[in-house]
Design a protein around this motif. Structure first.
Motif, PDB file in Angstrom:
ATOM      1  N   GLY A   1      12.877  44.344  32.527  1.00  0.00           N
ATOM      2  CA  GLY A   1      13.536  43.118  32.013  1.00  0.00           C
ATOM      3  C   GLY A   1      13.337  42.652  30.834  1.00  0.00           C
ATOM      4  O   GLY A   1      12.513  43.625  29.816  1.00  0.00           O
ATOM      5  N   ASN A   2      14.467  41.911  30.390  1.00  0.00           N
ATOM      6  CA  ASN A   2      14.772  41.300  28.633  1.00  0.00           C
ATOM      7  C   ASN A   2      15.199  42.851  27.662  1.00  0.00           C
ATOM      8  O   ASN A   2      15.223  42.646  26.277  1.00  0.00           O
ATOM      9  N   LEU A   3      15.763  43.431  28.313  1.00  0.00           N
ATOM     10  CA  LEU A   3      16.837  44.695  27.370  1.00  0.00           C
ATOM     11  C   LEU A   3      17.523  44.024  26.975  1.00  0.00           C
ATOM     12  O   LEU A   3      18.609  43.148  27.163  1.00  0.00           O
ATOM     13  N   PRO A   4      17.394  45.165  25.463  1.00  0.00           N
ATOM     14  CA  PRO A   4      18.213  44.560  24.516  1.00  0.00           C
ATOM     15  C   PRO A   4      19.975  45.097  25.450  1.00  0.00           C
ATOM     16  O   PRO A   4      19.693  44.967  25.869  1.00  0.00           O
TER      17      PRO A   4
ATOM     18  N   ALA B   1       4.804  58.456  29.871  1.00  0.00           N
ATOM     19  CA  ALA B   1       4.918  59.441  30.609  1.00  0.00           C
ATOM     20  C   ALA B   1       5.771  59.836  31.253  1.00  0.00           C
ATOM     21  O   ALA B   1       7.668  59.278  30.711  1.00  0.00           O
ATOM     22  N   PRO B   2       5.809  61.070  31.868  1.00  0.00           N
ATOM     23  CA  PRO B   2       7.358  61.654  32.242  1.00  0.00           C
ATOM     24  C   PRO B   2       7.914  60.200  32.812  1.00  0.00           C
ATOM     25  O   PRO B   2       7.083  59.927  33.843  1.00  0.00           O
ATOM     26  N   VAL B   3       8.882  60.714  33.230  1.00  0.00           N
ATOM     27  CA  VAL B   3       9.987  59.936  33.948  1.00  0.00           C
ATOM     28  C   VAL B   3      11.130  60.443  34.904  1.00  0.00           C
ATOM     29  O   VAL B   3      11.981  61.052  34.769  1.00  0.00           O
ATOM     30  N   SER B   4      10.750  60.641  36.424  1.00  0.00           N
ATOM     31  CA  SER B   4      12.325  60.982  37.258  1.00  0.00           C
ATOM     32  C   SER B   4      13.763  61.002  37.136  1.00  0.00           C
ATOM     33  O   SER B   4      14.382  61.110  37.386  1.00  0.00           O
ATOM     34  N   SER B   5      13.744  58.550  36.622  1.00  0.00           N
ATOM     35  CA  SER B   5      15.133  58.712  36.507  1.00  0.00           C
ATOM     36  C   SER B   5      14.490  57.120  35.787  1.00  0.00           C
ATOM     37  O   SER B   5      13.380  56.145  35.573  1.00  0.00           O
ATOM     38  N   ALA B   6      15.846  56.366  35.571  1.00  0.00           N
ATOM     39  CA  ALA B   6      15.902  55.564  34.375  1.00  0.00           C
ATOM     40  C   ALA B   6      17.423  55.500  34.212  1.00  0.00           C
ATOM     41  O   ALA B   6      18.643  56.380  34.071  1.00  0.00           O
ATOM     42  N   ARG B   7      17.140  53.733  35.021  1.00  0.00           N
ATOM     43  CA  ARG B   7      18.965  53.433  34.929  1.00  0.00           C
ATOM     44  C   ARG B   7      19.003  52.186  34.906  1.00  0.00           C
ATOM     45  O   ARG B   7      18.048  51.329  34.699  1.00  0.00           O
ATOM     46  N   VAL B   8      20.184  51.872  33.336  1.00  0.00           N
ATOM     47  CA  VAL B   8      20.372  49.583  33.168  1.00  0.00           C
ATOM     48  C   VAL B   8      21.311  49.879  33.593  1.00  0.00           C
ATOM     49  O   VAL B   8      22.378  50.352  34.323  1.00  0.00           O
ATOM     50  N   ILE B   9      21.222  48.627  34.901  1.00  0.00           N
ATOM     51  CA  ILE B   9      22.213  47.362  35.060  1.00  0.00           C
ATOM     52  C   ILE B   9      23.674  47.714  34.820  1.00  0.00           C
ATOM     53  O   ILE B   9      22.884  46.619  33.805  1.00  0.00           O
TER      54      ILE B   9
ATOM     55  N   LYS C   1      29.307  46.314  30.939  1.00  0.00           N
ATOM     56  CA  LYS C   1      27.978  45.598  30.035  1.00  0.00           C
ATOM     57  C   LYS C   1      26.890  45.846  30.943  1.00  0.00           C
ATOM     58  O   LYS C   1      26.987  45.355  31.810  1.00  0.00           O
ATOM     59  N   SER C   2      25.932  45.592  29.817  1.00  0.00           N
ATOM     60  CA  SER C   2      24.367  45.349  30.840  1.00  0.00           C
ATOM     61  C   SER C   2      24.057  44.584  31.213  1.00  0.00           C
ATOM     62  O   SER C   2      24.602  43.280  30.579  1.00  0.00           O
ATOM     63  N   ARG C   3      23.070  44.444  31.586  1.00  0.00           N
ATOM     64  CA  ARG C   3      22.624  42.477  32.605  1.00  0.00           C
ATOM     65  C   ARG C   3      21.485  42.406  32.458  1.00  0.00           C
ATOM     66  O   ARG C   3      20.675  41.225  32.264  1.00  0.00           O
ATOM     67  N   GLY C   4      21.088  43.552  31.306  1.00  0.00           N
ATOM     68  CA  GLY C   4      20.017  42.590  30.670  1.00  0.00           C
ATOM     69  C   GLY C   4      18.891  43.856  31.612  1.00  0.00           C
ATOM     70  O   GLY C   4      17.279  43.186  31.041  1.00  0.00           O
ATOM     71  N   PHE C   5      18.849  44.289  32.403  1.00  0.00           N
ATOM     72  CA  PHE C   5      17.472  44.799  33.346  1.00  0.00           C
ATOM     73  C   PHE C   5      17.405  46.024  33.490  1.00  0.00           C
ATOM     74  O   PHE C   5      18.758  46.592  34.204  1.00  0.00           O
ATOM     75  N   GLY C   6      16.397  46.816  33.652  1.00  0.00           N
ATOM     76  CA  GLY C   6      16.934  48.493  34.304  1.00  0.00           C
ATOM     77  C   GLY C   6      15.682  48.726  35.052  1.00  0.00           C
ATOM     78  O   GLY C   6      14.823  48.205  35.575  1.00  0.00           O
TER      79      GLY C   6
ATOM     80  N   SER D   1      22.581  46.359  24.074  1.00  0.00           N
ATOM     81  CA  SER D   1      22.724  47.744  23.458  1.00  0.00           C
ATOM     82  C   SER D   1      22.307  48.726  24.491  1.00  0.00           C
ATOM     83  O   SER D   1      22.503  50.133  24.682  1.00  0.00           O
ATOM     84  N   ALA D   2      21.407  48.740  25.300  1.00  0.00           N
ATOM     85  CA  ALA D   2      20.170  50.266  25.393  1.00  0.00           C
ATOM     86  C   ALA D   2      21.319  50.665  26.918  1.00  0.00           C
ATOM     87  O   ALA D   2      21.935  50.020  27.766  1.00  0.00           O
ATOM     88  N   SER D   3      21.145  52.143  26.451  1.00  0.00           N
ATOM     89  CA  SER D   3      21.559  52.745  27.701  1.00  0.00           C
ATOM     90  C   SER D   3      20.664  53.316  28.735  1.00  0.00           C
ATOM     91  O   SER D   3      19.559  53.312  28.051  1.00  0.00           O
TER      92      SER D   3
END
Length: 97
Positions: free
Chosen positions: A8-11, A27-35, A42-47, A13-15
């Protein structure tokens, strides 16, 4: 097995790629998604970030309250939605007479 972490509280502009790169420093990441908002895109500020079970606590401790472009991000284990909103009406229920 993997765990999904809430970020939460992502910038604004974060992708997805930036989120993944940032967490892969720990650590290794399987997946990452900004909502994003469905209508504006536009970003909702969390992912959400998916990491292995055994590294989840390490990632949470390392990343929670860390600074990202002047914002203090919050990281915790994601919680399953208990009562998803009705997709037809923006979360409101239709009144039946």
């Amino acid at each position: 097995m993997t765990k999904v972490l809430f970020v939460g509280n992502l910038p604004w502009s974060a992708s997805d790629e930036e989120l993944k790169e940032r967490f892969e420093e720990v650590a290794p990441v399987s997946s990452a998604r900004v909502i994003t908002d469905r209508t504006t895109g536009k970003s909702r500020g969390f992912g959400f970030v998916e990491v292995s079970d055994e590294l989840a606590e390490t990632v949470i401790r390392a990343m929670d309250q860390s600074d990202w472009n002047g914002r203090q991000i919050r990281v915790s284990e994601a919680q399953q939605r208990t009562n998803p909103p009705d997709r037809r009406g923006g979360g409101f229920q239709r009144r039946r007479y």
